[in-house]
Design a protein around this motif. Structure first.
Motif, mmCIF file in Angstrom:
data_model
loop_
_atom_site.group_PDB
_atom_site.id
_atom_site.type_symbol
_atom_site.label_atom_id
_atom_site.label_comp_id
_atom_site.label_asym_id
_atom_site.label_seq_id
_atom_site.Cartn_x
_atom_site.Cartn_y
_atom_site.Cartn_z
ATOM 1 N N ARG A 1 4.173 -18.811 -7.939
ATOM 2 C CA ARG A 1 3.352 -19.435 -8.989
ATOM 3 C C ARG A 1 3.693 -18.908 -10.372
ATOM 4 N NH1 ARG A 1 -2.812 -19.933 -6.662
ATOM 5 N NH2 ARG A 1 -2.289 -21.341 -4.947
ATOM 6 N N HIS A 2 4.163 -17.679 -10.445
ATOM 7 C CA HIS A 2 4.467 -17.052 -11.729
ATOM 8 C C HIS A 2 5.895 -16.499 -11.712
ATOM 9 C CE1 HIS A 2 0.227 -17.259 -12.752
ATOM 10 N NE2 HIS A 2 -0.023 -16.833 -11.532
ATOM 11 N N PRO A 3 6.903 -17.372 -11.548
ATOM 12 C CA PRO A 3 8.262 -16.861 -11.387
ATOM 13 C C PRO A 3 8.856 -16.256 -12.648
ATOM 14 C CG PRO A 3 8.284 -19.243 -11.502
ATOM 15 C CD PRO A 3 6.839 -18.814 -11.494
ATOM 16 N N HIS A 4 8.447 -16.709 -13.814
ATOM 17 C CA HIS A 4 9.038 -16.209 -15.051
ATOM 18 C C HIS A 4 8.107 -15.207 -15.711
ATOM 19 C CE1 HIS A 4 12.099 -19.191 -14.592
ATOM 20 N NE2 HIS A 4 11.183 -20.126 -14.470
ATOM 21 N N GLY A 5 8.637 -14.062 -16.029
ATOM 22 C CA GLY A 5 7.857 -13.064 -16.731
ATOM 23 C C GLY A 5 6.986 -12.202 -15.843
ATOM 24 N N MET A 6 6.979 -12.440 -14.546
ATOM 25 C CA MET A 6 6.169 -11.623 -13.647
ATOM 26 C C MET A 6 7.008 -10.466 -13.154
ATOM 27 S SD MET A 6 3.246 -11.273 -12.386
ATOM 28 C CE MET A 6 3.035 -9.624 -11.813
ATOM 29 N N LYS A 7 6.780 -9.304 -13.715
ATOM 30 C CA LYS A 7 7.528 -8.116 -13.326
ATOM 31 C C LYS A 7 6.563 -7.079 -12.774
ATOM 32 C CE LYS A 7 11.070 -8.897 -16.700
ATOM 33 N NZ LYS A 7 11.630 -8.574 -17.972
ATOM 34 N N GLY A 8 7.030 -6.340 -11.805
ATOM 35 C CA GLY A 8 6.237 -5.238 -11.296
ATOM 36 C C GLY A 8 5.367 -5.556 -10.091
ATOM 37 N N LEU A 9 5.258 -6.822 -9.712
ATOM 38 C CA LEU A 9 4.445 -7.166 -8.540
ATOM 39 C C LEU A 9 5.314 -6.950 -7.309
ATOM 40 C CD1 LEU A 9 1.761 -8.241 -7.488
ATOM 41 C CD2 LEU A 9 2.714 -10.529 -7.616
ATOM 42 N N ASN A 10 5.289 -5.726 -6.816
ATOM 43 C CA ASN A 10 6.125 -5.427 -5.659
ATOM 44 C C ASN A 10 5.263 -5.098 -4.456
ATOM 45 O OD1 ASN A 10 5.604 -2.520 -5.596
ATOM 46 N ND2 ASN A 10 6.806 -2.429 -7.459
ATOM 47 N N ASN A 11 5.886 -5.113 -3.304
ATOM 48 C CA ASN A 11 5.155 -4.927 -2.058
ATOM 49 C C ASN A 11 4.564 -3.536 -1.895
ATOM 50 O OD1 ASN A 11 5.638 -7.563 -1.401
ATOM 51 N ND2 ASN A 11 7.292 -7.122 0.025
ATOM 52 N N ASN A 12 4.908 -2.609 -2.774
ATOM 53 C CA ASN A 12 4.314 -1.279 -2.696
ATOM 54 C C ASN A 12 2.813 -1.313 -2.977
ATOM 55 O OD1 ASN A 12 6.818 -0.176 -2.184
ATOM 56 N ND2 ASN A 12 7.200 0.364 -4.313
ATOM 57 N N TYR A 13 2.346 -2.364 -3.630
ATOM 58 C CA TYR A 13 0.941 -2.428 -4.022
ATOM 59 C C TYR A 13 0.075 -3.215 -3.041
ATOM 60 C CZ TYR A 13 2.918 -0.961 -8.519
ATOM 61 O OH TYR A 13 3.582 -0.300 -9.514
ATOM 62 N N THR A 14 0.654 -3.779 -1.994
ATOM 63 C CA THR A 14 -0.132 -4.623 -1.089
ATOM 64 C C THR A 14 -1.293 -3.847 -0.457
ATOM 65 O OG1 THR A 14 1.417 -4.201 0.721
ATOM 66 C CG2 THR A 14 1.741 -6.218 -0.550
ATOM 67 N N ALA A 15 -1.042 -2.636 -0.018
ATOM 68 C CA ALA A 15 -2.106 -1.850 0.629
ATOM 69 C C ALA A 15 -3.229 -1.523 -0.352
ATOM 70 C CB ALA A 15 -1.538 -0.564 1.220
ATOM 71 N N PHE A 16 -2.869 -1.226 -1.591
ATOM 72 C CA PHE A 16 -3.893 -0.919 -2.591
ATOM 73 C C PHE A 16 -4.780 -2.137 -2.859
ATOM 74 C CE2 PHE A 16 -0.569 2.195 -3.570
ATOM 75 C CZ PHE A 16 -1.316 3.365 -3.599
ATOM 76 N N TYR A 17 -4.144 -3.298 -3.007
ATOM 77 C CA TYR A 17 -4.928 -4.511 -3.243
ATOM 78 C C TYR A 17 -5.751 -4.882 -2.013
ATOM 79 C CZ TYR A 17 -3.086 -5.612 -7.854
ATOM 80 O OH TYR A 17 -2.794 -5.591 -9.193
ATOM 81 N N ALA A 18 -5.199 -4.691 -0.820
ATOM 82 C CA ALA A 18 -5.951 -4.984 0.398
ATOM 83 C C ALA A 18 -7.204 -4.120 0.471
ATOM 84 C CB ALA A 18 -5.078 -4.755 1.627
ATOM 85 N N ARG A 19 -7.077 -2.847 0.145
ATOM 86 C CA ARG A 19 -8.237 -1.952 0.185
ATOM 87 C C ARG A 19 -9.264 -2.327 -0.896
ATOM 88 N NH1 ARG A 19 -4.236 1.130 2.409
ATOM 89 N NH2 ARG A 19 -4.844 2.200 4.302
ATOM 90 N N GLN A 20 -8.786 -2.750 -2.055
ATOM 91 C CA GLN A 20 -9.713 -3.202 -3.107
ATOM 92 C C GLN A 20 -10.479 -4.433 -2.653
ATOM 93 O OE1 GLN A 20 -7.804 -4.084 -6.823
ATOM 94 N NE2 GLN A 20 -8.298 -2.109 -7.685
ATOM 95 N N LEU A 21 -9.767 -5.379 -2.045
ATOM 96 C CA LEU A 21 -10.411 -6.599 -1.573
ATOM 97 C C LEU A 21 -11.447 -6.289 -0.497
ATOM 98 C CD1 LEU A 21 -7.320 -8.968 -1.445
ATOM 99 C CD2 LEU A 21 -9.320 -9.237 -2.923
ATOM 100 N N LEU A 22 -11.093 -5.409 0.415
ATOM 101 C CA LEU A 22 -12.028 -5.065 1.496
ATOM 102 C C LEU A 22 -13.233 -4.284 0.982
ATOM 103 C CD1 LEU A 22 -9.564 -4.204 4.382
ATOM 104 C CD2 LEU A 22 -10.934 -6.272 4.061
ATOM 105 N N ALA A 23 -13.038 -3.493 -0.055
ATOM 106 C CA ALA A 23 -14.179 -2.772 -0.635
ATOM 107 C C ALA A 23 -15.159 -3.758 -1.264
ATOM 108 C CB ALA A 23 -13.692 -1.766 -1.674
ATOM 109 N N ALA A 24 -14.625 -4.802 -1.887
ATOM 110 C CA ALA A 24 -15.480 -5.798 -2.531
ATOM 111 C C ALA A 24 -16.017 -6.823 -1.538
ATOM 112 C CB ALA A 24 -14.709 -6.511 -3.633
ATOM 113 N N HIS A 25 -15.288 -7.050 -0.450
ATOM 114 C CA HIS A 25 -15.667 -8.065 0.548
ATOM 115 C C HIS A 25 -15.539 -7.484 1.953
ATOM 116 C CE1 HIS A 25 -15.368 -11.138 -2.625
ATOM 117 N NE2 HIS A 25 -14.282 -10.500 -2.998
#
Length: 108
Positions: free
Chosen positions: A69-93
């Motif tokens: 969805r954001h192919p141009h200009g999207m830098k830094g979204l790497n798979n190293n952050y998936t676990a952090f975002y998953a834990r954030q989502l689970l904390a909120a939901h």
């Protein structure tokens, strides 16, 4: 003016956020602070997938969706952050716990 005298001039000190983060958690915190829309987009994607009847939601698949969805200009979204975002989502939901799989942490 000699160089040592210039070191004490206002504005020449290192700012706390100017240093390179050393841990993955620090790198994630910086990325999350700079890109707050990523969490909101992931939250929306999970909601959409659940509404369409999905029983499992993979964080890496969601990351790929964001990259498409954001192919141009999207830098830094790497798979190293998936676990952090998953834990954030689970904390909120917490009700999403059966849907989003997380692994045991290896580091504190």
């Amino acid at each position: 003016m000699p160089i040592p005298a210039q070191q004490n001039l206002p504005g020449l000190t290192l700012l706390p956020y100017a240093r390179k983060p050393s841990t993955l958690a620090e790198q994630f915190a910086d990325f999350d602070r700079e890109h707050p829309w990523v969490y909101r987009a992931l939250e929306q994607l999970v909601s959409q997938r659940l509404a369409s009847g999905a029983r499992r939601v993979g964080m890496k698949a969601l990351f790929e969706t964001l990259r498409w969805r954001h192919p141009h200009g999207m830098k830094g979204l790497n798979n190293n952050y998936t676990a952090f975002y998953a834990r954030q989502l689970l904390a909120a939901h917490p009700d999403w716990a059966p849907v989003i799989e997380i692994r045991r942490r290896r580091t504190p």
